[in-house]
Structure formats: C-alpha cells, structure tokens
Enzyme design. Structure first.
Site, PDB file in Angstrom:
ATOM      1  N   LYS A  61      10.744  -7.372  23.098  1.00 31.74           N
ATOM      2  CA  LYS A  61      11.392  -8.648  23.410  1.00 31.74           C
ATOM      3  C   LYS A  61      12.309  -9.121  22.291  1.00 31.74           C
ATOM      4  O   LYS A  61      12.890 -10.198  22.372  1.00 31.74           O
ATOM      5  CB  LYS A  61      10.339  -9.716  23.701  1.00 31.74           C
ATOM      6  CG  LYS A  61       9.494  -9.420  24.932  1.00 31.74           C
ATOM      7  CD  LYS A  61       8.469 -10.501  25.168  1.00 31.74           C
ATOM      8  CE  LYS A  61       7.603 -10.194  26.386  1.00 31.74           C
ATOM      9  NZ  LYS A  61       6.566 -11.232  26.603  1.00 31.74           N
ATOM     10  N   GLY A  62      12.430  -8.326  21.234  1.00 34.28           N
ATOM     11  CA  GLY A  62      13.309  -8.696  20.130  1.00 34.28           C
ATOM     12  C   GLY A  62      12.574  -9.476  19.060  1.00 34.28           C
ATOM     13  O   GLY A  62      11.361  -9.302  18.859  1.00 34.28           O
TER      14      GLY A  62
ATOM     15  N   SER B 211       0.820  -1.206   0.000  1.00 35.03           N
ATOM     16  CA  SER B 211       0.000   0.000   0.000  1.00 35.03           C
ATOM     17  C   SER B 211       0.855   1.258   0.000  1.00 35.03           C
ATOM     18  O   SER B 211       1.977   1.285   0.510  1.00 35.03           O
ATOM     19  CB  SER B 211      -0.912   0.001   1.226  1.00 35.03           C
ATOM     20  OG  SER B 211      -0.136  -0.004   2.417  1.00 35.03           O
TER      21      SER B 211
ATOM     22  N   THR C  30       8.605 -11.050  14.867  1.00 36.70           N
ATOM     23  CA  THR C  30       9.005  -9.923  15.703  1.00 36.70           C
ATOM     24  C   THR C  30       8.152  -9.907  16.970  1.00 36.70           C
ATOM     25  O   THR C  30       6.965 -10.217  16.940  1.00 36.70           O
ATOM     26  CB  THR C  30       8.862  -8.593  14.951  1.00 36.70           C
ATOM     27  OG1 THR C  30       7.488  -8.402  14.578  1.00 36.70           O
ATOM     28  CG2 THR C  30       9.713  -8.592  13.696  1.00 36.70           C
TER      29      THR C  30
ATOM     30  N   GLY D 210       7.287  -1.915  12.086  1.00 34.69           N
ATOM     31  CA  GLY D 210       7.389  -3.196  11.389  1.00 34.69           C
ATOM     32  C   GLY D 210       7.912  -3.034   9.977  1.00 34.69           C
ATOM     33  O   GLY D 210       8.687  -3.859   9.482  1.00 34.69           O
ATOM     34  N   ASP D 211       7.496  -1.959   9.310  1.00 34.04           N
ATOM     35  CA  ASP D 211       7.979  -1.707   7.951  1.00 34.04           C
ATOM     36  C   ASP D 211       9.475  -1.389   7.956  1.00 34.04           C
ATOM     37  O   ASP D 211      10.209  -1.816   7.058  1.00 34.04           O
ATOM     38  CB  ASP D 211       7.195  -0.551   7.321  1.00 34.04           C
ATOM     39  CG  ASP D 211       5.723  -0.868   7.158  1.00 34.04           C
ATOM     40  OD1 ASP D 211       5.387  -2.043   6.945  1.00 34.04           O
ATOM     41  OD2 ASP D 211       4.906   0.067   7.241  1.00 34.04           O
TER      42      ASP D 211
ATOM     43  N   GLN E  26      -2.019  -6.877   8.413  1.00 29.08           N
ATOM     44  CA  GLN E  26      -3.438  -6.712   8.728  1.00 29.08           C
ATOM     45  C   GLN E  26      -4.359  -7.266   7.658  1.00 29.08           C
ATOM     46  O   GLN E  26      -5.577  -7.335   7.864  1.00 29.08           O
ATOM     47  CB  GLN E  26      -3.756  -5.230   8.969  1.00 29.08           C
ATOM     48  CG  GLN E  26      -3.566  -4.331   7.773  1.00 29.08           C
ATOM     49  CD  GLN E  26      -2.187  -3.702   7.708  1.00 29.08           C
ATOM     50  OE1 GLN E  26      -1.207  -4.269   8.187  1.00 29.08           O
ATOM     51  NE2 GLN E  26      -2.108  -2.532   7.112  1.00 29.08           N
TER      52      GLN E  26
ATOM     53  N   PHE F  90      -9.195   1.871   8.037  1.00 22.43           N
ATOM     54  CA  PHE F  90      -8.430   1.955   6.788  1.00 22.43           C
ATOM     55  C   PHE F  90      -9.362   1.990   5.585  1.00 22.43           C
ATOM     56  O   PHE F  90     -10.213   1.109   5.424  1.00 22.43           O
ATOM     57  CB  PHE F  90      -7.488   0.759   6.683  1.00 22.43           C
ATOM     58  CG  PHE F  90      -6.534   0.831   5.519  1.00 22.43           C
ATOM     59  CD1 PHE F  90      -5.461   1.704   5.539  1.00 22.43           C
ATOM     60  CD2 PHE F  90      -6.718   0.038   4.394  1.00 22.43           C
ATOM     61  CE1 PHE F  90      -4.582   1.786   4.469  1.00 22.43           C
ATOM     62  CE2 PHE F  90      -5.849   0.104   3.328  1.00 22.43           C
ATOM     63  CZ  PHE F  90      -4.769   0.986   3.366  1.00 22.43           C
TER      64      PHE F  90
ATOM     65  N   GLY G 111       1.766   3.969   4.379  1.00 24.85           N
ATOM     66  CA  GLY G 111       1.522   2.791   3.550  1.00 24.85           C
ATOM     67  C   GLY G 111       2.734   1.886   3.619  1.00 24.85           C
ATOM     68  O   GLY G 111       3.885   2.339   3.695  1.00 24.85           O
TER      69      GLY G 111
END
Length: 312
Positions: free
Chosen positions: A225-226, A10, A221, A253-254, A170, A118, A50
């Site tokens: 906590k790594g 996205s 991930t 996360g990206d 997601q 979204f 995105g």
C-alpha cells in the site's frame, strides 16, 4: 559536505526456510495457549543479514557512505571479508571473541508471513561499542540492536548533536513506555511499519499525531500500500513500486531505510526520498536474501526514472 551515515544495528547470519503451506491453516486461534507445531521446510539457505549490514549494503549500492557501528562474534571472518570487498568500512565493528554472531532463523509461508527465532549473540554487547569512535556523521540510524546498545547510542548521539532515525523494529517490546518516549524525543525521525506503529502508539499512549509532532518526520511503511511521511503537520503519500517478483520480504524494510538515509543526506526532499526508499524495497523483494540484489547507482537511477518519470 560530510555525507557519512552511521548505521547502528545488528550484524547477523540469516537462516531462511520456506514452508510451502500457510501458517493460518496450522495455527488454530482457539489453541494458541498450547502450540506444538512443526513446519516442513523443503528449502533452506544461509544469508548475510542483520539490520545494519542490510542497510549499509543498500546505501552503498546508492553510492552513499555507510559506516557500521555493530558487534560480531568469533565466527565473523566471512562477513567481515564480504563487507571489505564491498568497500564498506569495518573499522567500527567490535569483535567479541567469546560470543557467536547474532543469528536469525526465519520461516516464511506461502503468503510471505514469517515466524522468526533470533539468537542475539555478540549483538548483546552493542553498548560496549563507543559511537564517538566512528567520527562525525551527517546522520545516524539506530536500528534493532542490543537493548542496552540502543539506549546508549541514542543518549550519545543526542549528546553529540548528531541527528538520527529511530527504527525500533522487533526490539520495541524490550523497552518501557518511558524509554520509547525518550527515544522519540531524542530522535529527529522515527520509522516503523504498519504493525510497529500500532504497537508504538499502544505502548506509549501517544497518538500517531502526537508522535509526529515531536519529530521532523514520522515515516510509516505499509507494504504493497506504499508508505506515509508525516512532517510539519502534513502527510505525504508515497506510492508503492510494483516489484518484478515477490520472492522474499526479508530485508525490505532495511532497503527502504537505506533510501531514507541517502535522500536525507543528499537533501532530495521528502517526495523523492520516500520514492527512492520505496523503489529499493521493491528491488529487494524480487530477490532471495537481504543482500543479493546487485545494481549500480546508474541502474537504480534508471529504475527510478522509469517508475516516477524523473531523475533524482
């Protein structure tokens, strides 16, 4: 050697709102069947975001070669201009003049929990963007995108013999168990956060070990906590990097996934690749917005050496 990464996903505008309380104090467990709540959000800002835009931004910071395969709408001008100024190719971004850009409305609470709404907009036409037009690449990633587009890109990448990371995010609930298993079987790598991997296990009926066995690597991930990398029958623990501040989890996360792409396309090995990904996530969380952390490749290298004691 071709080190281009195709970034499928996205391209969105994020509207980010901050609630100063805790969702848990308002959402009553025994009343979730009739939720009618309003959160006062004193601050609001608009950010470029995105998944593909965020991943490409971070990969470019590292000195990588991202090529976005995504779709934008009639209100795309400012985002396209930004990408071009950053030196990120827009040649394979499809423009749908009868749609708006995808837009994400994010409300975060004081514990950094998020409630998102979204609007997919132009993203829904991802299947119309032919991945072959982007040319050859060392690696690709299929991150959250239009449902049909994710299916088509996986099919086309597998046919072309291009290895790819499957990052369902997601969008996971959009797919059947059979489709998710097919993604896993076509992919070279799968990456999920700790919640998503539990959902993937539940929906597919596969164990974590089953999923890892079908891949070159499964990356999970776990926030502060790594992370864990399951590869070749072993598990590699990747430590979290202490962030300078915890301001905004949007896009962390990206950023992590950009580190994966860079490490894999530069043959850094899993220990270093995972640590670089972890560092990028820590850098990102210390800044508001998904694309507002500005560092040179050299500065990231120094941060990595300070965190882990060696240069990548």
């Amino acid at each position: 050697m071709n080190q281009t990464s195709l970034i499928c996903g996205s391209l969105a505008i994020d509207v980010i709102m901050q609630y100063e309380g805790r969702f848990g104090d308002t959402l009553l467990a025994d009343q979730l069947h009739k939720v009618n709540v309003s959160f006062l959000v004193p601050t609001m800002r608009t950010e470029f975001g995105g998944c593909s835009g965020n991943i490409a931004y971070n990969l470019k910071l590292l000195g990588g070669d991202p090529r976005i395969v995504g779709v934008m709408g009639q209100d795309c001008a400012s985002y396209l201009e930004r990408l071009q100024k950053l030196g990120i190719s827009t040649a394979n971004i499809l423009i749908k003049k009868d749609a708006y850009n995808a837009q994400c409305f994010v409300t975060a609470d004081s514990d950094n929990n998020q409630i998102n709404a979204f609007h997919p907009g132009a993203m829904s036409f991802a299947h119309e963007n032919n991945i072959e037009d982007a040319g050859p690449a060392r690696l690709a990633i299929i991150s959250p995108d239009g449902h049909l587009g994710m299916l088509k890109h996986a099919q086309d990448l597998a046919r072309l013999g291009t290895p790819f990371i499957f990052d369902p995010g997601q969008q996971m609930p959009m797919f059947t168990a059979e489709q998710l298993i097919d993604f896993i079987d076509k992919a070279t790598y799968v990456t999920c956060n700790d919640y998503e991997i539990e959902l993937l296990v539940d929906r597919t009926g596969l164990t974590l070990a089953d999923i890892a066995h079908r891949l070159e690597a499964l990356i999970v991930t776990r926030g502060e906590k790594g992370s864990e990398i399951y590869t070749k029958g072993t598990s590699i623990d990747i430590p979290a990097v202490k962030a300078d501040a915890v301001l905004d989890p949007t896009g962390c996360g990206d950023a992590y996934r950009a580190g994966l792409l860079y490490g894999l396309t530069h043959d850094l090995g899993w220990e270093t690749t995972g640590r670089l990904a972890s560092l990028l996530g820590a850098i990102k969380i210390a800044h508001k917005g998904a694309q507002n952390h500005v560092l040179t490749k050299e500065e990231i290298g120094h941060r990595f050496e300070a965190a882990f004691g060696y240069r990548y």
